[in-house]
Design an enzyme around this catalytic site. Structure first.
Site, short mmCIF file in Angstrom:
data_model
loop_
_atom_site.label_atom_id
_atom_site.label_comp_id
_atom_site.label_asym_id
_atom_site.label_seq_id
_atom_site.Cartn_x
_atom_site.Cartn_y
_atom_site.Cartn_z
N MET E 1 25.05 -5.08 12.27
CA MET E 1 26.13 -4.08 12.24
C MET E 1 25.75 -2.78 11.56
O MET E 1 26.61 -1.99 11.27
CB MET E 1 27.33 -4.75 11.59
CG MET E 1 27.99 -4.18 10.45
SD MET E 1 28.25 -5.55 9.26
CE MET E 1 26.56 -5.96 8.85
N PRO E 2 24.45 -2.52 11.36
CA PRO E 2 24.10 -1.24 10.72
C PRO E 2 24.48 -0.04 11.60
O PRO E 2 24.64 -0.17 12.82
CB PRO E 2 22.59 -1.32 10.57
CG PRO E 2 22.23 -2.75 10.75
CD PRO E 2 23.28 -3.32 11.66
N TYR E 3 24.59 1.10 10.93
CA TYR E 3 24.79 2.38 11.61
C TYR E 3 23.68 3.31 11.15
O TYR E 3 23.48 3.49 9.95
CB TYR E 3 26.16 2.96 11.23
CG TYR E 3 26.30 4.39 11.70
CD1 TYR E 3 26.58 4.68 13.04
CD2 TYR E 3 26.12 5.45 10.82
CE1 TYR E 3 26.67 5.98 13.48
CE2 TYR E 3 26.22 6.76 11.25
CZ TYR E 3 26.49 7.02 12.59
OH TYR E 3 26.57 8.32 13.02
#
Lengths: 67, 67, 67, 67, 67, 67
Positions: E1-3
């Site tokens: 779920m990194p951005y």
């Protein structure tokens, strides 16, 4: 001269992992786009799971539900 | 109505220094671009030295190496 | 090594004004916090007035209403 | 697939309020733009009042002055 | 779920190079931190050289000076 | 005084939809956290589909594959 901002949840990334990430992203930008590593800036931000949402729910809630 | 985000490493900037930065940047935007200071927003973020990289290395590593 | 992101509406800032902003902000960070100008990065983003809101309204709407 | 970043001052927003914000913003993007909630990411950042400026002053200073 | 947000100057990166960057950064986050690629978001922003400063000067000025 | 940054792909959001988004998000922040709408700033950024990645692929590639 690129600037890269990486946001992840604060779930225990170590200094070693963060150093690996900094070096890996800097290498990619040099290899793919010829960017000078000396002026490539990488900033990692670690965000509490209450403050990160996906699918309309916080990560805290998703972790509790086993997602 | 500008929005300014300043990221620095968390190495002891004082409340006074941060206030000076807020006021200095707001003045610059008024002087150079005629922006209304009443709606100029400045947000300062202080980032751990493990989480900031330049030249492919974290600031922690660079400080240790005397860079 | 600071990173500064300045967002303004795209209403005709000239290259000269933007250069003045870059140099002004870099000087402030050196004067107030002792930051090295050689690794201070400033990125200016110009945003269409339809895409900027304050007070619940877009800047386009506010300009039309004479605000 | 939108990405939303919300910055507020760190003045005691609860986990429940943050969850409500995540769900509310995700719903808006689905309702208005048809965006898929499953890939809508919302990140909330809470900033110390010393680090947030408006009108050329920090929020800390404004709170003290009763603004 | 990194951005991940990557900012570069708009000096002709091709769609292929950008695709390579997206896939490379996503792989790094999986390899180093075990992040799920399905929810890893990468956003590349290309900034005019007038709007990017380092060392107190715009990239436009530095390119002209042969830096 | 919150600041909200919304990034979406540039696939034809209209001025009306963006105005609705600005007003909707501003209302949410007032309703949930009591934030003053007069100083709530919302900035929408529209990103080319070549520059947005999820699952290790650009949105351009995913659209072509019917995802």
């Amino acid at each position: 001269m690129p600037y890269v901002n990486i946001k992840i949840t604060n779930e225990g990334a170590t200094a070693e992992q963060k150093a690996e990430l900094i070096s890996g992203v800097t290498n990619l930008l040099q290899k793919i786009l010829g960017k000078n590593p000396q002026t490539t800036v990488v900033v990692i931000e670690e965000v509490p799971t209450d403050n990160w949402g996906i699918g309309g729910e916080s990560i805290t809630t998703r972790r509790r539900a086993g997602k």
